[in-house]
Scaffold this active site. Structure first.
Site, PDB file in Angstrom:
ATOM      1  N   ASP A 209       0.878  -1.019   0.390  1.00 28.34           N
ATOM      2  CA  ASP A 209       0.316  -0.090   0.052  1.00 28.34           C
ATOM      3  C   ASP A 209       0.708   1.533   0.223  1.00 28.34           C
ATOM      4  OD1 ASP A 209      -2.701  -1.327  -0.247  1.00 28.34           O
ATOM      5  OD2 ASP A 209      -2.330  -1.268   2.791  1.00 28.34           O
ATOM      6  N   ASP A 233      -0.031   6.063   1.656  1.00 23.08           N
ATOM      7  CA  ASP A 233      -0.662   5.117   2.462  1.00 23.08           C
ATOM      8  C   ASP A 233      -1.249   5.525   3.915  1.00 23.08           C
ATOM      9  OD1 ASP A 233      -3.879   4.358   2.449  1.00 23.08           O
ATOM     10  OD2 ASP A 233      -2.702   1.997   3.343  1.00 23.08           O
ATOM     11  N   ASP A 237      -0.138   1.542   9.816  1.00 22.19           N
ATOM     12  CA  ASP A 237      -1.409   1.176   9.880  1.00 22.19           C
ATOM     13  C   ASP A 237      -1.176  -0.074  10.766  1.00 22.19           C
ATOM     14  OD1 ASP A 237      -2.378   3.149   8.825  1.00 22.19           O
ATOM     15  OD2 ASP A 237      -3.028   1.931   6.704  1.00 22.19           O
ATOM     16  N   ARG A 289      -7.094  10.847  11.463  1.00 21.36           N
ATOM     17  CA  ARG A 289      -6.759   9.699  11.625  1.00 21.36           C
ATOM     18  C   ARG A 289      -5.244   9.423  12.578  1.00 21.36           C
ATOM     19  NH1 ARG A 289      -7.322   5.033   6.773  1.00 21.36           N
ATOM     20  NH2 ARG A 289      -9.803   5.921   5.817  1.00 21.36           N
TER      21      ARG A 289
END
Length: 483
Positions: A209, A233, A237, A289
């Site tokens: 990603d 991205d 994560d 985020r």
């Protein structure tokens, strides 16, 4: 002759004190800091003494991670002590503790199937515990994603180390990994090729990603003192049931979707995810985020949120969020003052989610929307460390990011479909070695001093002072200042 000169000088001083010029001189000298010179010299002396006196309490900041190891003047010969300093849900991450020291001497990444000894890729794929350090400053431009095995520490202390390029760092179905003092930036998707993941296995990898650090199906992970910016991205994560993670003392800038915690709203193994986010700085050019959580338990504690364009903390599938002792500084936009966001969910559904704010400081109109019943047993699963007062956030996060490295807080930025662009791709990957201008408890970095022009108000006072001293009493005042 000396008596006449002294008498003349006393008469001039008396006249000056009786005139408005005296007041103007006091203001001017105060503005220029003349009366604070001795105090400044004293402060500099104290700072240097504290920097050198690493064995005493003078180096303590109140940050429990840093205070655990950086006061040791012999830290470079006792690097593995760092593994005992973690806090939060990832505190059991052993990294390469007990293993051999491996020194990266080669910044290349030409062969991802048969990596060369001395490269970072060769070190991270070994099956046994390894503590990885770096021989010098280096930028490692990856050819494809860097697949890290269990029981590894990537320790960038003592050098400016940056990782960029294709794929970046992948932690997939591993445990006990520590990543410390590494800059990660400009990571791009890559793959559809064979990559070695251990000395005995080469496998075909699909397209990644472009995350800075991708954590999948992994546990006991600690990311500390890293600087992350501008990836395709996410910056970090964590998905596919990953848990027991601490992300601490890191510096985030120039990115849209900073951190995603959870694979999918319907992926039930993520219900047991536990992540601590502590002592981090969320800075310039961030949009959203920080993190976004799907399922699980998240302790957001003693962080400094200085910028967001949409929201800071989000969730979408009933996560438990425990926000304690943070500082939230809202953006100027009146529509973006809310810290929280329930993503694609109406209030009738999220009203029962357990989100709380406890001891947070809200600045510039920031506000946190709590929800849920506030049951103590629920928040116990989202509590991993005793929070300190939010009034100490500046002190607790003062060394966030890589030690001595660039902050990536300067330069232009543009927002196109949520993408951040800036100058992080080149010329800003680290300072050269040599010299001791940036010495931080034994870690040597090149100087980064920048000449700062005097502000207009200072120039005005200087000009006015020169005019007065040369025009008053035929220049007598100017002569007095030269005595």
């Amino acid at each position: 002759m000396k008596k006449i000169k002294k008498k003349s000088r006393n008469m001039i001083i008396k006249k000056i004190k009786e005139s408005p010029i005296w007041v103007l001189l006091i203001i001017t000298f105060h503005h220029l800091g003349v009366f604070n010179l001795s105090k400044k010299r004293l402060n500099v002396s104290i700072y240097r003494r504290q920097t050198l006196d690493n064995t005493g309490s003078s180096c303590l900041t109140g940050n429990p991670i840093d205070d655990c190891w950086r006061c040791d003047p012999n830290w470079a010969n006792n690097r593995q002590r760092l593994a005992d300093c973690a806090i939060g849900f990832g505190k059991s991450a052993a990294g390469g503790k007990g293993g051999q020291i491996y020194v990266v001497t080669d910044s290349s990444d030409h062969d991802v199937v048969n990596p060369v000894p001395g490269t970072l890729r060769y070190g991270v794929l070994q099956p046994e515990p390894v503590w990885i350090i770096f021989s010098s400053n280096m930028v490692i431009k990856l050819k494809h994603e860097l697949i890290v095995n269990s029981y590894k520490t990537i320790d960038g202390r003592g050098a400016n180390v940056a990782i960029t390029g294709n794929g970046c760092i992948t932690l997939q179905y591993v445990s006990n990994v520590i990543i410390h003092n590494i800059r990660v930036y400009d990571c791009q998707p890559s793959g559809n090729t064979n990559i070695r993941s251990s000395p005995t296995h080469v496998g075909y990898r699909g397209r990644s990603d472009g995350d800075g650090i991708s954590i999948a199906g992994s546990r006991n992970i600690w990311i500390d003192h890293c600087s992350l910016s501008h990836c395709t991205d996410g910056l970090i994560d964590a998905v596919l049931g990953s848990t027991a993670i601490t992300i601490s003392n890191s510096y985030f800038t120039r990115h849209n979707e900073v951190m995603l915690m959870g694979h999918d709203d319907g992926y039930m193994p993520d219900k047991g995810m536990q992540v601590t986010i502590a002592f981090n700085h969320f800075g310039r050019g961030l949009i959203q985020r920080m993190p976004r959580c799907r399922l699980g338990y998240f302790h957001v504690v003693n962080n400094d949120f200085t910028e967001w364009k949409m929201y800071a903390i989000g969730g979408s599938a009933d996560p438990t969020i425990n926000s304690q002792g943070n500082r939230y500084i809202a953006p100027p936009n009146s529509d973006s003052k809310e810290v929280t966001k329930r993503v694609d969910t109406d209030e009738g559904h999220w009203a029962g989610w357990n989100w709380r704010t406890d001891g947070d400081i809200m600045v510039n109109g920031a506000f946190f929307v709590p929800s849920g019943d506030g049951l103590s047993d629920i928040y116990a699963k989202a509590s991993s460390y005793e929070p300190k007062s939010a009034n100490l956030v500046t002190q607790l996060t003062m060394y966030a990011g890589v030690f001595g490295g660039p902050r990536d807080d300067d330069g232009s930025e543009s927002f196109t479909d949520g993408t951040i662009t800036g100058d992080s791709a080149s010329g800003n990957t680290g300072r050269g070695g040599g010299g001791s201008d940036g010495d931080y408890f034994g870690m040597m970095f090149g100087g980064g001093a920048v000449a700062i022009p005097l502000p207009p108000i200072t120039m005005f006072f200087i000009s006015l002072l020169i005019y007065i001293t040369t025009s008053t009493n035929n220049g007598a005042l100017f002569s007095l200042l030269l005595l």
